[in-house]
Design an enzyme around this catalytic site. Structure first.
Site, mmCIF file in Angstrom:
data_model
loop_
_atom_site.group_PDB
_atom_site.id
_atom_site.type_symbol
_atom_site.label_atom_id
_atom_site.label_comp_id
_atom_site.label_asym_id
_atom_site.label_seq_id
_atom_site.Cartn_x
_atom_site.Cartn_y
_atom_site.Cartn_z
ATOM 1 C CD GLU A 110 -2.864 -1.143 2.371
ATOM 2 O OE1 GLU A 110 -3.894 -0.483 2.526
ATOM 3 O OE2 GLU A 110 -2.423 -1.935 3.225
ATOM 4 C CG ASP A 159 -1.982 -2.594 6.011
ATOM 5 O OD1 ASP A 159 -0.778 -2.861 5.862
ATOM 6 O OD2 ASP A 159 -2.401 -1.452 6.255
ATOM 7 C CG ASP A 194 -6.979 -4.296 7.407
ATOM 8 O OD1 ASP A 194 -6.842 -4.389 6.164
ATOM 9 O OD2 ASP A 194 -6.776 -3.238 8.025
ATOM 10 C CD GLU A 205 -10.879 -0.283 3.765
ATOM 11 O OE1 GLU A 205 -11.179 0.431 2.799
ATOM 12 O OE2 GLU A 205 -11.702 -0.705 4.598
ATOM 13 C CE1 TYR A 244 -2.162 -3.162 9.427
ATOM 14 C CE2 TYR A 244 -3.930 -4.608 10.150
ATOM 15 C CZ TYR A 244 -3.476 -3.554 9.381
ATOM 16 O OH TYR A 244 -4.353 -2.892 8.560
ATOM 17 N NE ARG A 285 -5.877 0.927 10.321
ATOM 18 C CZ ARG A 285 -6.380 2.025 10.860
ATOM 19 N NH1 ARG A 285 -7.310 1.902 11.793
ATOM 20 N NH2 ARG A 285 -5.967 3.228 10.510
ATOM 21 C CG HIS A 334 -4.527 -9.113 12.501
ATOM 22 N ND1 HIS A 334 -4.211 -9.744 11.319
ATOM 23 C CD2 HIS A 334 -5.520 -8.243 12.212
ATOM 24 C CE1 HIS A 334 -4.975 -9.259 10.351
ATOM 25 N NE2 HIS A 334 -5.782 -8.359 10.868
#
Length: 480
Positions: A9, A82, A84, A86, A302, A304, A348
């Site tokens: 990203e 990432d 997740d 998203e 990570y 989130r 996670h």
């Protein structure tokens, strides 16, 4: 043979991962999403299963062209946003944009919880495929956002000056704020009084200490008016104060679990005054990689996450660090295990340092001041989570006001003092500020006392108080 293409990203993450993977890989950044719903249309076919209609994001035009050129000759394309929902959706959009009419077979999904050499090499050695359930989950949220926002935002723009948009999150947050404000405005304060005394021993040491009225005739005191407070004080005048009981207690205070996203945001706000968005911005940088002499390396996992779980390797590494740094007495016999909230998805690990041996002191000359503050919070909380409980010796003294002849009412006073006899995890986090218990009888220290000894009353104490409304939300408490 053509090189392998990796798409992440951000440029910072691309730089870090490229250094780890070496020359056989080309690592490029998508700069986040490359496709989204159209800006000026609803973009959702509500009549046909809420099907979204995606368009390329105009500001990503050059990025898309660069990625298409790189993908044309690539043998394998690793999608590595990432880990997740998203990130999964970004990977899905990239695949659909880059494959054209070709096959999806050369697209592989790579996820990792930390940007360190072992974690990255392991992730690329065992790639998988896009998780369509995560993609659908993100699309459902995005569609719901659009339906709510597209219908409500125009009303907001007409009625509220400077308003930006409404959505599924803003709408719920606004309701919480409005309900709390109504509670504050409707609140009717009630008067109450706290009574006590400043006393001392009749022999050395004669340092004065405070005791708080705890019971009247065996019941919790309910003193609602100044007249009642005066009446009680008059009834106490001239009474002998005598120690009726001494209650020793040993308390074991356990460490808190490592941070998750919401608790990290709350800590950033409480300890350093960081806005939640700023906390996440710093955490993102710590996750993506910082160069401190050995090339860019991710300093935290990570950020989130809703899980307090940590890997066995991280647990073992932390236990070794605790033993070597603080001594075996600071290590619990069994590994500390924490349970996540029942609604947690636990995709996670908790937020933790990627290498526990990389202490905040070692990074003090490398990190920016705010980066160091946040890293120190994360590091201390993680190390503390794997340490032994703190041992606190608590002593509560009960003092009775002996009724003179002709009086039958009884009064019991209390005072409690605590002393940390073994710091345990507090060795890392620092000693916590003493908080008064619900009865308000916590004092700094108590002199040596014995049951039956009499005390001198230096002064009767009274304090008028009023009940308080619930506090308005701060950013941190609204997140919580």
């Amino acid at each position: 043979m053509s090189k392998k293409l990796v798409i992440v990203e951000s440029p910072a993450k691309a730089k870090t991962i490229n250094k780890i993977l070496g020359q056989d890989f080309v690592v490029k950044a998508s700069m986040g999403h490359v496709r989204d719903l159209p800006e000026r249309d609803l973009g959702i076919d509500i009549a046909n299963g809420f099907k979204p209609q995606y368009v390329n994001i105009k500001t990503r035009g050059q990025v898309v062209r660069d990625l298409q050129a790189a993908a044309k000759d690539a043998e394998i394309i690793y999608l590595a946003p990432d880990p997740d929902r998203e990130g999964e959706a970004i990977a899905w959009h990239l695949m659909n944009l880059l494959k054209g009419r070709g096959s999806a077979d050369r697209f592989l999904r790579v996820t990792y919880n930390e940007i360190t050499k072992p974690a990255i090499l392991k992730a690329f050695a065992t790639p998988g495929h896009i998780d369509q359930n995560k993609v659908d989950s993100q699309q459902a949220r995005r569609v719901l956002d659009r339906i709510v926002g597209y219908k409500v935002s125009p009303l907001l723009w007409r009625r509220v000056k400077g308003a930006i948009s409404a959505g599924r999150v803003q709408s719920v947050a606004l309701r919480l704020v409005c309900e709390r404000e109504k509670s504050v405005l409707d609140f009717k304060p009630e008067e109450f009084w706290l009574l006590g005394a400043k006393v001392c021993k009749r022999v050395d040491p004669r340092d004065p200490f405070a005791i708080r009225l705890a019971k009247i005739d065996g019941e919790k005191p309910e003193i609602k008016t100044a007249d009642r407070a005066t009446e009680v004080k008059q009834d106490l005048e001239g009474r002998e104060l005598r120690v009726s009981n001494i209650i020793p207690r040993e308390i074991f205070k356990k460490a808190m679990p490592p941070y998750i996203t919401s608790s990290l945001q709350q800590a950033g706000s409480s300890f350093h005054g960081f806005a939640p968005a700023y906390t996440m911005k710093i955490a993102q940088k710590l996750y993506e990689g910082v160069d401190f002499g050995e090339g860019p390396v991710g300093l935290i996992t990570y950020m989130r996450t809703d899980s307090v779980a940590i890997s066995k390797e991280a647990q073992e590494s932390c236990r070794q660090f605790v033993t070597a740094t603080y001594g075996p007495e600071y290590l619990p016999e069994k590994v500390n295990i924490f349970k996540s909230n029942s609604a947690a998805q636990e995709a996670h690990e908790a937020v933790r340092p990627t290498d526990v041996n990389r202490t905040p002191d070692q990074l003090a000359s490398v990190l920016q001041p705010d980066e160091l503050k946040l890293y120190k919070l994360i590091w201390q909380r993680f190390v503390a989570s794997q340490m032994a409980p703190a041992k606190i010796a608590q002593r509560t003294v009960e003092v009775e006001a002996v009724p003179p002849a002709g009086k039958t009412s009884t009064y019991l006073f209390r005072a409690t003092a605590s002393e940390v006899v073994f710091p345990g995890y507090m060795k890392v986090t620092g000693y916590e500020e003493k908080k008064k218990d619900e009865n308000g009888d916590e004092v700094e220290q108590l002199p040596p006392l014995v049951t039956g000894e009499s005390l001198d009353c230096l002064e009767w104490l009274s304090q008028q108080k009023f009940t308080q409304p619930p506090p308005r939300y701060t950013e941190a408490s609204l997140v919580k």
